[in-house]
Design an enzyme around this catalytic site. Structure first.
Site, mmCIF file in Angstrom:
data_model
loop_
_atom_site.group_PDB
_atom_site.id
_atom_site.type_symbol
_atom_site.label_atom_id
_atom_site.label_comp_id
_atom_site.label_asym_id
_atom_site.label_seq_id
_atom_site.Cartn_x
_atom_site.Cartn_y
_atom_site.Cartn_z
ATOM 1 N N GLY A 268 0.870 13.519 -3.605
ATOM 2 C CA GLY A 268 1.722 14.002 -4.667
ATOM 3 C C GLY A 268 1.270 15.323 -5.270
ATOM 4 O O GLY A 268 0.596 16.129 -4.622
ATOM 5 N N HIS A 269 1.645 15.511 -6.531
ATOM 6 C CA HIS A 269 1.422 16.765 -7.242
ATOM 7 C C HIS A 269 -0.060 17.121 -7.318
ATOM 8 O O HIS A 269 -0.457 18.238 -7.008
ATOM 9 C CB HIS A 269 2.019 16.627 -8.647
ATOM 10 N N PHE A 270 -0.902 16.173 -7.714
ATOM 11 C CA PHE A 270 -2.334 16.402 -7.800
ATOM 12 C C PHE A 270 -2.977 16.123 -6.446
ATOM 13 O O PHE A 270 -3.726 15.164 -6.263
ATOM 14 C CB PHE A 270 -2.947 15.522 -8.898
#
Length: 292
Positions: A268-270
């Site tokens: 995901g984003h991180f």
């Protein structure tokens, strides 16, 4: 395996005490790590461990984030305007204060608009760009991101909606959302981020920055033109399950910098939470190729 010695320091920048982490030989090629929302330089700890013996790695906390000062916002009667222009001005002055000169920029999330402003102001200082889930293209904006971009001063209910994002549930979701295996995502990151979000006055700071975010999207065409003009060495690493910044936004960089290197990860984003080992290897190899 040898691990680096990491120094945790503060420096005064225009009256703001800016915290930063630094590792590596003082005469080595510099990598400036620019963090995102709602994080701080802590998100780069594993990357610093991996890279900080060979390269000079510097990771500041923006004003209002992490361990840096959080001056009272202008919107609350203070004198500090929390805009992306102002964050970039402070980081620009921070770089001058440390004498960083020409360096590689690692752009994540908020680090994208901060770093691209630095690149516009000082193209001669940009040795190369490493982009990790930092968007510069309309096609990279998800419906969630577009809804947030629409929040600006004067929009009814905008501040209340933005305040609802600053909860522990939302912070945790940003870290775990899209992860292939959430057991790889340490709770320390989102818990520490929430600790800082919950400090007095920090919510107002984040709301002010969110209300200013639309100005970043307005500058996308100028940043794309900068990339086409300067064609910097470029590595794009991207968590393809990002709920905010979509995979087409990662691929779009190749339109303006055809020689850019692109790697997509099932996370995901991180992305560093799950993929720090592989991303560190890619960054190390990228610096090795282009640091000369």
């Amino acid at each position: 395996m040898k691990l680096p010695t990491i120094r945790h320091r503060h420096v005064d920048v225009d009256g703001v005490r800016v915290f930063y982490r630094e590792a590596g030989p003082a005469d080595a090629t510099t990598l400036l790590l620019l963090h995102g929302f709602p994080s701080s330089s802590q998100q780069f700890r594993r990357l610093i461990d991996a890279l900080g013996t060979r390269w000079r790695v510097v990771a500041p906390d923006y004003p209002g984030f992490g361990h840096s000062d959080a001056p009272t916002p202008a919107s609350a009667g203070g004198s500090f305007a929390y805009t992306f222009d102002r964050l970039a001005e402070v980081i620009d002055a921070f770089c001058a204060r440390l004498g960083l000169g020409r360096c590689f920029l690692y752009l994540f999330d908020f680090g994208g608009p901060v770093g691209m402003r630095l690149a516009e102001a000082h193209p001669e200082r940009v040795a190369g760009l490493i982009v990790q889930n930092a968007n510069t293209y309309e096609e990279g904006l998800s419906p969630i991101a577009r809804e947030l971009v629409a929040m600006r001063a004067g929009v009814d209910g905008a501040e209340d909606k933005l305040a609802g994002i600053l909860t522990v549930a939302m912070t945790r979701a940003q870290y775990e959302g899209g992860a292939a295996d959430i057991e790889h995502v340490a709770p320390d990151g989102w818990l520490l981020d929430q600790h800082f979000l919950d400090r007095a006055g920090r919510a107002r700071i984040q709301i002010d920055l969110a209300l200013d975010y639309h100005r970043n999207v307005e500058r996308y065409p100028a940043w794309q033109a900068w990339l086409r003009t300067h064609r910097p060495p470029m590595l794009v690493v991207w968590g393809r399950n990002d709920a905010f910044f979509l995979e087409p936004g990662a691929r779009a960089y190749l339109r303006d910098v055809p020689d850019a290197e692109l790697h997509l990860f099932d996370t995901g984003h991180f992305a560093l939470e799950e993929e720090a080992p592989r991303i560190a290897e890619l960054v190390d190899a990228f610096l090795e190729r282009h640091a000369g």
